[in-house]
Design a protein around this motif. Structure first.
Motif, PDB file in Angstrom:
ATOM      1  N   CYS A   1      -4.528 -24.038  -8.480  1.00  0.00           N
ATOM      2  CA  CYS A   1      -4.754 -24.920  -7.324  1.00  0.00           C
ATOM      3  C   CYS A   1      -3.443 -25.104  -6.566  1.00  0.00           C
ATOM      4  O   CYS A   1      -2.409 -25.397  -7.163  1.00  0.00           O
TER       5      CYS A   1
ATOM      6  N   CYS B   1      -2.643 -29.315  -6.884  1.00  0.00           N
ATOM      7  CA  CYS B   1      -2.294 -29.988  -8.150  1.00  0.00           C
ATOM      8  C   CYS B   1      -1.747 -29.020  -9.194  1.00  0.00           C
ATOM      9  O   CYS B   1      -1.355 -29.454 -10.276  1.00  0.00           O
TER      10      CYS B   1
ATOM     11  N   CYS C   1     -11.457 -27.625  -6.561  1.00  0.00           N
ATOM     12  CA  CYS C   1     -10.629 -27.907  -7.720  1.00  0.00           C
ATOM     13  C   CYS C   1     -11.398 -28.813  -8.670  1.00  0.00           C
ATOM     14  O   CYS C   1     -12.018 -29.788  -8.260  1.00  0.00           O
TER      15      CYS C   1
ATOM     16  N   ASN D   1     -10.059 -30.651 -11.029  1.00  0.00           N
ATOM     17  CA  ASN D   1      -9.316 -31.867 -11.326  1.00  0.00           C
ATOM     18  C   ASN D   1      -9.965 -33.007 -10.530  1.00  0.00           C
ATOM     19  O   ASN D   1     -10.027 -32.947  -9.303  1.00  0.00           O
TER      20      ASN D   1
ATOM     21  N   CYS E   1      -8.302 -34.384  -7.398  1.00  0.00           N
ATOM     22  CA  CYS E   1      -7.846 -33.404  -6.412  1.00  0.00           C
ATOM     23  C   CYS E   1      -9.041 -32.819  -5.669  1.00  0.00           C
ATOM     24  O   CYS E   1     -10.007 -32.392  -6.287  1.00  0.00           O
TER      25      CYS E   1
ATOM     26  N   SER F   1      -8.673 -30.307  -3.427  1.00  0.00           N
ATOM     27  CA  SER F   1      -8.217 -29.054  -2.830  1.00  0.00           C
ATOM     28  C   SER F   1      -9.302 -27.984  -2.862  1.00  0.00           C
ATOM     29  O   SER F   1     -10.130 -27.927  -3.770  1.00  0.00           O
TER      30      SER F   1
END
Ligand SMILES: [Zn+2]
Lengths: 395, 144
Positions: B27, B30, B42, B44, B47, B49
């Motif tokens: 990513c 992150c 992503c 996470n 996050c 992204s």
């Protein structure tokens, strides 16, 4: 205690390989649960089905399938799919309707007819589906994952092949006294250890089979139970949480864990957190439990569960087993029903069957497998794609 | 007898050659790693992204656990008439801190493995088609 609901009735169809339609098993379980509750089908306000992907469209719309089979009554319907946790999620959705005052009494049911052998992925070329790819690229079966956990216990905690076999021996003995179990056969350690190696270190008799079976539970509001003059077993918690990122234990059907390089791994593993959420909701702890029903997909996996549900610290499960604490008569009997070792897995029914066992145990109706003086119990299971559940019941 | 073509059993999951790597993504926001490649969103939870770099993951790691299979697995696994037991290892990459599964290289005995053993990626044949050998990544003990 505002979150309690009552278990008014439970029923099961015996597990086995009966070669019949899953609806037939489900109806038997439903009628037994209704009889146990002292109710008629027409008294039921909602039918909550646990779905199975294996029986065509009827399996996908399980709630309606059972409603139609019992006779359209105008009841509301709900259907849940959460892999092995489907039954617990069906209970949780039913419980939510009761706690939200949308219904007073609900029939929850799950039933399955399963194929022979290893559970294989759905047919066709499915290059984007990890469940298909793991078989194609590695020959990675469900026992692969069970075996990885088992070997890790041996290398980290000194578990032995004898320990794994002893779990099977214990559960097979428990299952002898359960009329709903598929297998009623005692094993010696030697017999288990002489069975063929499937996925080292796990042997044939240590890996659970797939079975036909059905289980049903009638749940209701505490007020409804009082009106029926019942002092019921209560559902104190239903945990159906997902993992917390990063999930760092390799899990079916994935190729990899999440990476812990950028985000630190959580304090509790997924399976630890499933039980922890249930304990928190119930306001009870492991020390309050009289028994546990856990998902022994393999005999070795039962040892992991001892730690996941807080019966002992990490690495002490073998000691708990060797001390006899987890057999009936011990400090905290685990799988007094006989567990998956005696049942085989009937996916949408299995989490419900665990709750049926808690109910019989907490009512003192478990016959020769009774855990004396049982006042509270916990169930735990996990399935594909981040599903898991834990239910806590008490008198 | 003509040589068979050699081609990966799945496109874009690993490189070949003397020092093969698994191909993952990282990513851009992150820095979290993914395998198989994640390039849409992503995972996470903190996050959002949607931008990733394709990266070669480290070639080495340590055994998290391992198992040997004694039975022919069901389709879509492709196994010839002469089925042989095979070993699968779960290996934790040091840098990416993720565990990745793979078969263990031919000729490595299950008894030679232990949790914590250092392993590296190799590419070997998974199955053979009429004119093509299909390859896959496997884990092999590091020899120095
Ligand atoms: Zn990110």
């Amino acid at each position: 205690m505002a979150k309690e609901v009552a278990i008014l009735g439970v029923g099961m169809h015996p597990w086995g390989k009966w070669g019949k339609n899953f609806v037939e098993y489900g109806i038997k379980a439903c009628n037994d649960a209704l009889d146990d509750a002292g109710l008629e089908w027409n008294d039921i306000e909602v039918v909550a089905g646990a779905e199975t992907v294996r029986n065509g469209y009827a399996g996908y719309v399980a709630g309606a399938t059972f409603a139609e089979a019992l006779g359209w009554s105008g009841a509301r319907v709900s259907t849940s799919y959460a892999a092995c946790a489907s039954g617990a999620q069906a209970i949780n959705n039913a419980r939510a309707m009761i706690l939200a005052d949308m219904a007073d009494v609900i029939l929850v049911v799950g039933a399955d007819t399963t194929p022979k052998g290893f559970l294989a992925p759905n047919a066709g070329e499915r290059w984007a589906d990890p469940d298909w790819l793991r078989f194609r690229l590695m020959g990675c079966t469900n026992p692969t994952y069970f075996a990885l956990y088992a070997r890790r216990r041996m290398d980290l905690y000194g578990a032995t092949e004898e320990d794994f076999a002893a779990v099977k021996v214990k559960n097979a003995k428990h299952g002898m006294a359960n009329p709903y179990a598929r297998y009623h056969k005692e094993f010696t350690l030697e017999q288990v250890l002489e069975s063929p190696m499937v996925a080292d270190p796990l042997r044939l008799f240590e890996i659970c089979a797939t079975s036909d079976g059905a289980a049903a539970v009638v749940i209701c509001s505490m007020e409804y139970a009082r009106k029926h003059n019942v002092d019921p077993v209560k559902i104190r918690a239903v945990s159906t949480i997902t993992p917390t990122y990063p999930q760092t234990t390799i899990d079916m059907p994935y190729f990899s864990t999440d990476s812990a390089a950028a985000v630190e791994e959580p304090a509790l593993s997924f399976k630890d957190s499933i039980a922890q959420a249930a304990y928190e909701e119930a306001g009870l702890g492991p020390e309050d439990m009289s028994l546990a029903e856990v998902y022994d997909l393999s005999s070795a996996l039962e040892l992991d569960w001892y730690e996941n549900i807080g019966l002992c610290p990490k690495g002490d499960a073998e000691k708990l087993l060797r001390d006899g604490a987890t057999q009936i008569g011990g400090r905290i009997p685990v799988n007094p029903s006989g567990g998956l070792a005696s049942f085989g897995e009937a996916v949408p029914a299995q989490a419900l069957a665990q709750v049926c066992e808690l109910t019989w145990q907490l009512r003192g109706q478990a016959g020769d497998r009774q855990v004396e003086g049982a006042t509270a119990g916990i169930t735990a299971n996990v399935g594909l794609f981040g599903h898991g559940s834990s239910v806590i019941c008490s008198v | 007898m003509t040589e068979k073509n050699v081609a990966p059993s799945i496109e874009g999951w690993f490189t070949t050659g003397d020092t093969p790597h698994l191909i993952g993504t990282q990513c851009k926001t992150c820095q979290t790693y993914f395998f198989p490649k994640q390039d849409l969103f992503c995972k996470n939870p903190a996050c959002r992204s949607t931008e990733f770099d394709e990266v070669e993951l480290s070639r080495t790691g340590k055994i998290w656990s391992y198992t040997e299979h004694y039975y022919r697995p069901p389709e879509p696994y492709i196994s010839g008439d002469d089925f042989e037991p095979y070993t699968i290892a779960a290996v934790e990459l040091d840098k990416e801190k993720m565990v990745i599964l793979g078969q263990v290289a031919n000729g490595v005995a299950h008894a030679d493995l232990t949790t914590g053993l250092a392993m590296e990626i190799v590419v070997e044949t998974l199955y053979e088609e009429e004119d093509t050998e299909r390859t896959v990544w496997k884990w092999k003990p590091v020899t120095d």
